[in-house]
Design a protein around this motif. Structure first.
Motif, PDB file in Angstrom:
ATOM      1  N   VAL A  48       0.845  -1.189   0.000  1.00 60.85           N
ATOM      2  CA  VAL A  48       0.000   0.000   0.000  1.00 60.85           C
ATOM      3  C   VAL A  48       0.883   1.242   0.000  1.00 60.85           C
ATOM      4  N   PHE A  49       0.629   2.155  -0.942  1.00 63.49           N
ATOM      5  CA  PHE A  49       1.379   3.413  -1.014  1.00 63.49           C
ATOM      6  C   PHE A  49       0.450   4.553  -0.606  1.00 63.49           C
ATOM      7  N   PRO A  50       0.667   5.128   0.592  1.00 64.54           N
ATOM      8  CA  PRO A  50      -0.208   6.214   1.031  1.00 64.54           C
ATOM      9  C   PRO A  50       0.137   7.506   0.307  1.00 64.54           C
ATOM     10  N   LEU A  51      -0.865   8.168  -0.241  1.00 63.02           N
ATOM     11  CA  LEU A  51      -0.635   9.376  -1.029  1.00 63.02           C
ATOM     12  C   LEU A  51      -1.582  10.477  -0.564  1.00 63.02           C
ATOM     13  N   GLU A  52      -1.005  11.510   0.039  1.00 63.68           N
ATOM     14  CA  GLU A  52      -1.831  12.640   0.470  1.00 63.68           C
ATOM     15  C   GLU A  52      -2.243  13.435  -0.764  1.00 63.68           C
ATOM     16  N   LEU A  53      -3.539  13.541  -1.004  1.00 67.95           N
ATOM     17  CA  LEU A  53      -3.997  14.172  -2.240  1.00 67.95           C
ATOM     18  C   LEU A  53      -5.396  14.739  -2.060  1.00 67.95           C
ATOM     19  N   ASP A  54      -5.546  15.989  -2.476  1.00 68.35           N
ATOM     20  CA  ASP A  54      -6.875  16.600  -2.570  1.00 68.35           C
ATOM     21  C   ASP A  54      -7.256  16.563  -4.040  1.00 68.35           C
ATOM     22  N   VAL A  55      -8.262  15.787  -4.380  1.00 64.21           N
ATOM     23  CA  VAL A  55      -8.583  15.619  -5.808  1.00 64.21           C
ATOM     24  C   VAL A  55      -9.122  16.904  -6.442  1.00 64.21           C
ATOM     25  N   GLN A  56      -9.471  17.868  -5.617  1.00 69.22           N
ATOM     26  CA  GLN A  56      -9.935  19.158  -6.166  1.00 69.22           C
ATOM     27  C   GLN A  56      -8.784  19.966  -6.765  1.00 69.22           C
ATOM     28  N   ASP A  57      -7.559  19.586  -6.419  1.00 70.31           N
ATOM     29  CA  ASP A  57      -6.375  20.331  -6.829  1.00 70.31           C
ATOM     30  C   ASP A  57      -5.792  19.679  -8.096  1.00 70.31           C
ATOM     31  N   ARG A  58      -6.128  20.262  -9.220  1.00 71.85           N
ATOM     32  CA  ARG A  58      -5.752  19.648 -10.505  1.00 71.85           C
ATOM     33  C   ARG A  58      -4.233  19.489 -10.647  1.00 71.85           C
ATOM     34  N   ALA A  59      -3.483  20.525 -10.280  1.00 71.67           N
ATOM     35  CA  ALA A  59      -2.020  20.447 -10.421  1.00 71.67           C
ATOM     36  C   ALA A  59      -1.462  19.346  -9.514  1.00 71.67           C
ATOM     37  N   ALA A  60      -2.026  19.237  -8.313  1.00 71.04           N
ATOM     38  CA  ALA A  60      -1.552  18.207  -7.377  1.00 71.04           C
ATOM     39  C   ALA A  60      -1.853  16.806  -7.909  1.00 71.04           C
ATOM     40  N   VAL A  61      -3.020  16.643  -8.524  1.00 75.16           N
ATOM     41  CA  VAL A  61      -3.377  15.332  -9.090  1.00 75.16           C
ATOM     42  C   VAL A  61      -2.387  14.967 -10.195  1.00 75.16           C
ATOM     43  N   GLU A  62      -2.142  15.913 -11.097  1.00 78.58           N
ATOM     44  CA  GLU A  62      -1.248  15.642 -12.230  1.00 78.58           C
ATOM     45  C   GLU A  62       0.164  15.320 -11.744  1.00 78.58           C
ATOM     46  N   SER A  63       0.627  16.091 -10.768  1.00 78.46           N
ATOM     47  CA  SER A  63       1.980  15.881 -10.261  1.00 78.46           C
ATOM     48  C   SER A  63       2.083  14.559  -9.494  1.00 78.46           C
ATOM     49  N   ALA A  64       1.066  14.238  -8.705  1.00 79.12           N
ATOM     50  CA  ALA A  64       1.101  12.983  -7.927  1.00 79.12           C
ATOM     51  C   ALA A  64       1.158  11.781  -8.865  1.00 79.12           C
ATOM     52  N   VAL A  65       0.347  11.807  -9.912  1.00 78.96           N
ATOM     53  CA  VAL A  65       0.315  10.667 -10.841  1.00 78.96           C
ATOM     54  C   VAL A  65       1.646  10.563 -11.594  1.00 78.96           C
ATOM     55  N   ALA A  66       2.202  11.707 -11.969  1.00 77.40           N
ATOM     56  CA  ALA A  66       3.457  11.706 -12.736  1.00 77.40           C
ATOM     57  C   ALA A  66       4.644  11.273 -11.882  1.00 77.40           C
ATOM     58  N   ASN A  67       4.536  11.399 -10.569  1.00 77.88           N
ATOM     59  CA  ASN A  67       5.696  11.132  -9.703  1.00 77.88           C
ATOM     60  C   ASN A  67       5.536   9.907  -8.796  1.00 77.88           C
ATOM     61  N   LEU A  68       4.640   9.005  -9.151  1.00 74.68           N
ATOM     62  CA  LEU A  68       4.490   7.790  -8.342  1.00 74.68           C
ATOM     63  C   LEU A  68       5.760   6.948  -8.439  1.00 74.68           C
ATOM     64  N   PRO A  69       6.189   6.324  -7.341  1.00 66.01           N
ATOM     65  CA  PRO A  69       7.379   5.462  -7.413  1.00 66.01           C
ATOM     66  C   PRO A  69       7.113   4.250  -8.310  1.00 66.01           C
TER      67      PRO A  69
END
Ligand code: NDP
Ligand code: 8X3
Length: 249
Positions: A48-69
């Protein structure tokens, strides 16, 4: 299999993380409350990879997906579960802030996550987008106004996605539950009023988070040529209301 679950801290999302992790899947568990996601990782292990993310934040969503280990970066199943209802007031009284939060989360957040992850699925010619709809998409009720409308969006977006990904091997499903307990849904809807939230389930045996997670897991584990378009489920104690008629005499 790698699964990306939004709204994973509690409720359907946490149950879905547990259901897939039990099968040995790698699961990205995303939501705003990181400590709850860490607790899931501690319970279920390094898969399980815990990822702090507010899905309302478009830039955060894009960056989180692009930077997954690496072990978590190729996503096979996206479970767009993060969502909420706020308030049960009539449209003429409802708070615009509540409406905006539902639109920003249930519609825009779901769209951001889908758009960020779908291209890699199409490129790999496999993947599955599973969206949490609701019976509120099909059956209006007083005070459902914008919540129901957001879930109608989810339904129509899911079906339209299918039209777009035809021929790519990517699957899309709308899972639409009815009355479901054991989650924070009603407490959130009533802005923390637990007594009012508890009353919703009084004298009922509602669907559980595990029932819904089972449905999500089931659609994701059909043979690759099978696309379940829609799962609409209710507890046995719930059925349809008659049409309401306002009589002047
Ligand atoms: P819960 O309130 O228990 O869980 C909602 C989850 O969404 C939480 O993990 C919350 O985590 C997360 N979330 C909310 N806002 C955001 C955000 N902006 N960014 C990231 N995560 C967010 O609800 P349920 O488990 O009951 O509901 C899950 C989904 O199923 C929702 O879409 C809901 O509309 C739908 N549904 C629920 C039904 C029910 O009766 N319970 C029936 C039909 C559909 P955190 O606060 O940590 O961010
Ligand atoms: C949640 C079910 O009936 O409260 O989507 O809208 S309902």
């Amino acid at each position: 299999m790698t699964v990306f679950v939004t709204g994973a801290s509690v409720g359907f999302g946490a149950a879905t993380v547990r259901r897939f992790a039990r099968d040995g899947a790698r699961v990205v568990a995303a939501s705003r409350r990181f400590e709850k996601l860490e607790a899931l990782r501690n319970e279920l292990g390094e898969g399980v990879f815990p990822l702090e993310l507010d899905v309302q934040d478009r830039a955060a969503v894009e960056s989180a997906v692009a930077n997954l280990p690496a072990p978590f970066s190729a996503i096979d199943v996206l479970v767009n579960n993060a969502g909420l209802a706020l308030g049960l007031g009539s449209a003429q009284e409802a708070h615009m802030e509540d409406w905006e939060a539902m639109i920003d989360t249930n519609i825009k957040g779901l769209v951001y996550c889908t758009r960020a992850i779908l291209p890699q699925m199409v490129a790999r010619k496999r993947g599955h987008v599973i969206n949490l709809g609701s019976i509120a998409a099909d059956f209006p009720y007083p005070g459902g106004n914008v919540y129901g409308a957001t879930k109608a969006f989810v339904r129509q977006f899911s079906f339209n996605l299918r039209a777009d990904v035809l021929g790519t091997g990517v699957r899309v499903t709308d899972v639409s539950p009815g009355l479901s307990g054991g989650t924070e849904f009603s407490e959130v809807r009533f802005h923390g009023d637990k007594a009012r939230a508890d009353k919703v389930y009084e004298g009922t045996t509602p669907l559980s988070a595990e029932d819904v997670a089972d449905a999500i897991h089931w659609v994701a584990t059909r043979p690759p040529h099978v696309n379940v378009n829609l799962v609409q489920m209710m507890p046995v104690c719930q059925a349809f209301a008659p049409f309401a008629i306002s009589r002047s005499s």
